[in-house]
Design a protein around this motif. Sequence first.
Motif, PDB file in Angstrom:
ATOM      1  N   MET A   1       0.370  -1.360   0.138  1.00 51.45           N
ATOM      2  CA  MET A   1       0.257  -0.173  -0.347  1.00 51.45           C
ATOM      3  C   MET A   1       1.208   1.305   0.313  1.00 51.45           C
ATOM      4  O   MET A   1       1.594   1.282   0.851  1.00 51.45           O
ATOM      5  CB  MET A   1      -1.153   0.269   1.378  1.00 51.45           C
ATOM      6  CG  MET A   1      -2.037   1.087   1.160  1.00 51.45           C
ATOM      7  SD  MET A   1      -3.145   0.997  -0.227  1.00 51.45           S
ATOM      8  CE  MET A   1      -3.962   2.684   0.169  1.00 51.45           C
ATOM      9  N   CYS A   2       0.071   1.940  -0.627  1.00 55.41           N
ATOM     10  CA  CYS A   2       1.177   3.490  -0.659  1.00 55.41           C
ATOM     11  C   CYS A   2       0.819   4.099  -0.551  1.00 55.41           C
ATOM     12  O   CYS A   2      -0.151   4.849  -0.063  1.00 55.41           O
ATOM     13  CB  CYS A   2       1.332   3.994  -2.549  1.00 55.41           C
ATOM     14  SG  CYS A   2       2.439   5.530  -2.533  1.00 55.41           S
ATOM     15  N   CYS A   3       1.688   5.162   0.457  1.00 52.68           N
ATOM     16  CA  CYS A   3       1.655   6.366   1.326  1.00 52.68           C
ATOM     17  C   CYS A   3       2.176   7.446   1.322  1.00 52.68           C
ATOM     18  O   CYS A   3       1.966   8.407   1.986  1.00 52.68           O
ATOM     19  CB  CYS A   3       3.371   5.718   3.313  1.00 52.68           C
ATOM     20  SG  CYS A   3       4.258   5.381   2.887  1.00 52.68           S
ATOM     21  N   GLY A   4       2.401   7.639   0.204  1.00 49.75           N
ATOM     22  CA  GLY A   4       2.299   8.939  -0.039  1.00 49.75           C
ATOM     23  C   GLY A   4       1.437   9.785  -1.165  1.00 49.75           C
ATOM     24  O   GLY A   4       0.219   9.269  -0.598  1.00 49.75           O
ATOM     25  N   ARG A   5       2.336  10.677  -1.755  1.00 47.39           N
ATOM     26  CA  ARG A   5       1.084  11.518  -2.336  1.00 47.39           C
ATOM     27  C   ARG A   5       0.896  11.473  -4.092  1.00 47.39           C
ATOM     28  O   ARG A   5       2.551  11.296  -4.551  1.00 47.39           O
ATOM     29  CB  ARG A   5       1.013  13.047  -1.914  1.00 47.39           C
ATOM     30  CG  ARG A   5       2.481  13.287  -2.340  1.00 47.39           C
ATOM     31  CD  ARG A   5       2.224  14.112  -0.673  1.00 47.39           C
ATOM     32  NE  ARG A   5       3.363  15.283  -0.985  1.00 47.39           N
ATOM     33  CZ  ARG A   5       3.970  16.137  -1.308  1.00 47.39           C
ATOM     34  NH1 ARG A   5       3.403  16.667  -2.078  1.00 47.39           N
ATOM     35  NH2 ARG A   5       5.349  16.076  -0.876  1.00 47.39           N
ATOM     36  N   ARG A   6      -0.440  11.929  -4.847  1.00 46.70           N
ATOM     37  CA  ARG A   6       0.491  11.856  -6.216  1.00 46.70           C
ATOM     38  C   ARG A   6       0.329  13.246  -6.488  1.00 46.70           C
ATOM     39  O   ARG A   6       0.124  14.252  -5.510  1.00 46.70           O
ATOM     40  CB  ARG A   6      -0.883  11.665  -6.638  1.00 46.70           C
ATOM     41  CG  ARG A   6      -1.232  11.446  -8.505  1.00 46.70           C
ATOM     42  CD  ARG A   6      -2.421  11.565  -9.229  1.00 46.70           C
ATOM     43  NE  ARG A   6      -2.838   9.759  -9.070  1.00 46.70           N
ATOM     44  CZ  ARG A   6      -2.266   8.642  -9.682  1.00 46.70           C
ATOM     45  NH1 ARG A   6      -1.459   9.434 -10.624  1.00 46.70           N
ATOM     46  NH2 ARG A   6      -2.485   7.542  -9.586  1.00 46.70           N
ATOM     47  N   MET A   7       2.038  13.171  -7.239  1.00 49.05           N
ATOM     48  CA  MET A   7       2.368  14.261  -7.492  1.00 49.05           C
ATOM     49  C   MET A   7       1.360  15.350  -8.815  1.00 49.05           C
ATOM     50  O   MET A   7       0.893  14.484  -9.755  1.00 49.05           O
ATOM     51  CB  MET A   7       3.151  14.446  -8.199  1.00 49.05           C
ATOM     52  CG  MET A   7       4.188  14.217  -6.975  1.00 49.05           C
ATOM     53  SD  MET A   7       4.181  14.766  -5.670  1.00 49.05           S
ATOM     54  CE  MET A   7       4.636  16.405  -5.662  1.00 49.05           C
ATOM     55  N   THR A   8       1.407  16.874  -9.088  1.00 48.66           N
ATOM     56  CA  THR A   8       0.243  17.138 -10.006  1.00 48.66           C
ATOM     57  C   THR A   8       1.585  18.305 -10.796  1.00 48.66           C
ATOM     58  O   THR A   8       1.657  19.378  -9.846  1.00 48.66           O
ATOM     59  CB  THR A   8      -0.857  17.523  -9.332  1.00 48.66           C
ATOM     60  OG1 THR A   8      -0.339  18.536  -8.644  1.00 48.66           O
ATOM     61  CG2 THR A   8      -2.047  17.227  -8.831  1.00 48.66           C
ATOM     62  N   GLY A   9       1.690  17.971 -11.327  1.00 49.43           N
ATOM     63  CA  GLY A   9       2.824  18.477 -12.379  1.00 49.43           C
ATOM     64  C   GLY A   9       3.862  17.872 -12.121  1.00 49.43           C
ATOM     65  O   GLY A   9       4.183  17.815 -11.543  1.00 49.43           O
ATOM     66  N   GLY A  10       4.547  18.216 -13.281  1.00 45.50           N
ATOM     67  CA  GLY A  10       6.069  17.939 -13.256  1.00 45.50           C
ATOM     68  C   GLY A  10       7.191  16.443 -12.845  1.00 45.50           C
ATOM     69  O   GLY A  10       5.925  15.625 -13.233  1.00 45.50           O
ATOM     70  N   MET A  11       8.265  16.417 -12.635  1.00 47.38           N
ATOM     71  CA  MET A  11       8.570  15.470 -12.778  1.00 47.38           C
ATOM     72  C   MET A  11       7.704  14.568 -11.670  1.00 47.38           C
ATOM     73  O   MET A  11       7.263  15.156 -10.078  1.00 47.38           O
ATOM     74  CB  MET A  11      10.491  15.955 -11.864  1.00 47.38           C
ATOM     75  CG  MET A  11      10.290  14.675 -11.668  1.00 47.38           C
ATOM     76  SD  MET A  11      11.456  13.440 -12.851  1.00 47.38           S
ATOM     77  CE  MET A  11      12.274  14.243 -13.859  1.00 47.38           C
ATOM     78  N   ARG A  51       4.645   4.272  -8.148  1.00 50.06           N
ATOM     79  CA  ARG A  51       5.424   4.348  -6.952  1.00 50.06           C
ATOM     80  C   ARG A  51       6.664   3.841  -6.895  1.00 50.06           C
ATOM     81  O   ARG A  51       6.923   3.244  -8.374  1.00 50.06           O
ATOM     82  CB  ARG A  51       4.432   3.844  -6.220  1.00 50.06           C
ATOM     83  CG  ARG A  51       4.550   2.150  -6.070  1.00 50.06           C
ATOM     84  CD  ARG A  51       4.036   2.231  -4.918  1.00 50.06           C
ATOM     85  NE  ARG A  51       3.814   0.833  -4.523  1.00 50.06           N
ATOM     86  CZ  ARG A  51       4.513  -0.139  -3.844  1.00 50.06           C
ATOM     87  NH1 ARG A  51       5.495   0.359  -2.793  1.00 50.06           N
ATOM     88  NH2 ARG A  51       4.327  -1.710  -3.548  1.00 50.06           N
ATOM     89  N   MET A  52       7.854   4.173  -6.426  1.00 48.34           N
ATOM     90  CA  MET A  52       9.028   3.340  -5.827  1.00 48.34           C
ATOM     91  C   MET A  52       8.579   2.211  -4.801  1.00 48.34           C
ATOM     92  O   MET A  52       7.920   1.901  -4.541  1.00 48.34           O
ATOM     93  CB  MET A  52      10.505   4.858  -5.351  1.00 48.34           C
ATOM     94  CG  MET A  52       9.709   5.669  -6.120  1.00 48.34           C
ATOM     95  SD  MET A  52      10.601   5.803  -7.795  1.00 48.34           S
ATOM     96  CE  MET A  52      12.400   5.125  -7.502  1.00 48.34           C
ATOM     97  N   VAL A  53       9.755   1.612  -4.897  1.00 48.63           N
ATOM     98  CA  VAL A  53       9.865   1.175  -3.941  1.00 48.63           C
ATOM     99  C   VAL A  53      11.380   0.379  -3.619  1.00 48.63           C
ATOM    100  O   VAL A  53      11.982   0.144  -4.317  1.00 48.63           O
ATOM    101  CB  VAL A  53       9.623  -0.590  -4.503  1.00 48.63           C
ATOM    102  CG1 VAL A  53      10.187  -0.784  -5.321  1.00 48.63           C
ATOM    103  CG2 VAL A  53       9.171  -1.788  -3.235  1.00 48.63           C
ATOM    104  N   GLU A  54      11.470   0.595  -2.308  1.00 54.13           N
ATOM    105  CA  GLU A  54      12.449   0.051  -1.700  1.00 54.13           C
ATOM    106  C   GLU A  54      13.385  -1.054  -1.607  1.00 54.13           C
ATOM    107  O   GLU A  54      12.884  -1.664  -1.499  1.00 54.13           O
ATOM    108  CB  GLU A  54      13.010   0.586   0.246  1.00 54.13           C
ATOM    109  CG  GLU A  54      12.197   1.830   0.861  1.00 54.13           C
ATOM    110  CD  GLU A  54      12.183   2.949   1.850  1.00 54.13           C
ATOM    111  OE1 GLU A  54      13.171   2.099   2.589  1.00 54.13           O
ATOM    112  OE2 GLU A  54      11.358   3.492   1.931  1.00 54.13           O
TER     113      GLU A  54
END
Length: 427
Positions: A1-11, A51-54
């Motif tokens: 489960m991802c605990c991050g946030r969706r970026m809006t615009g850009g990288m 997403r990324m994974v560690e």
Amino acid sequence: MCCGRRMTGGMGENMYLTDEEQGVLDGQRGEPQRLALRVLVKLGEACGAERMVEIASAHLVASSYQIAGEAGIEIYSQLVAQGARVRVRTTSDPGSIDFARWREFKTPEQYAARQVKIAALLDQMGVIPTWTCTPYTTFNVPRFGDHLGWSESSAVVFVNSVIGARTNRLAAYVDLCAALTGRVPCFGLHLSENRRGEILFELTPDLAANFADHYFPALGYLVGQTVGDKVPVIVGLPGATFDQLKAFGAASAASGSVALYHMVGITPEARSLEEACGGRVPAERIVVGQREIAGIMEQMGAAADGPVDVVGIGCPHASIDQMRRYAALLDGKQVHSDTQLWVCTNVVVEEMARKMGYVAIIERAGAKLMVGTCHNDCPLGAWGFRRLVTDSGKFAYYTPTTVGTQCVFASTEACIQAAIAGKVERS
Ligand code: F3S
């Protein structure tokens, strides 16, 4: 489960990034990490990662000067000047020289100096100088389910298939980005749905009952050539040793782009055929019998005979069991004066084999240890080799291009016999 946030615009606009990852992209951890994560996010976006994974560890193929070249030296120098350090356990693939014996292998001095320079730069970044394609036997041993950022096709296929760790086949420099950030984009073999077997290889009972040691690289070669980058499933093998699995995988990753295989009843994600295929029916079923194995070995040059310039064994790098076997086959024998017998391994196995008396036997017979490198990584033009004999499916695939030799594939016993006789003899 991802605990991050969706970026809006850009990288990273199409990927979830954690606050920490966003901070890295914003430069909070310095330029090397910012640049490395930027590369990984770009890769992730191109490959549909969400997403990324560690990762638990990384393994670098661009440790070799042959692969990294002058561009690598420039990039590593810049990174070191900016204070780059790897964030996870990171090991190095074979280099382009035997650090102790490069003169014996006729490596040009200038060339050796460039490899030494790369080694010094990697040291400064905290890379463990294993110089081996089998890091999974010593300092970089993944666990089942670990996510990794590895390159080196033979190592990738081993840790995915035999250990059940998860890594894509990373390209040179992308592996370093993974090491610097401790992350990779989560796509491909990091996801369970992409690890299901797709093409079934069924061994005939008579082949399975008489499956010789050198059939493992031959079958790997055949499987790789057939499936490309799909996930093969092999059924019918009664068992396989660590070294046989290593040889099979390396060949399949060379003749094809296999990064994961399942052997039913042998590898950890294939306790049954159903588990190996994730409950799906394989897209194709291929029967392999004696005829198919004979056919692929012929393609690998197994039918050739005549004089031999060089014999290459220990690809992937020889284990201590293989060193014991080589010593037993060479004990009291002498390599032919017109032929070189080179045994590739890593420094850990070399040391152990030395303590156990195997190195003395091997060297007394006139064979040479080639440590921390291999035929494919070293510049061997000065030798003028025309014909190589090997028990490795990976050497059989690559050395015609990298060394420019004709290649003859043979069992380990036949390789050593060819080195002693100075020729391949077919009965
Ligand atoms: Fe290792 Fe060289 Fe073979 S890197 S897998 S010994 S081609």
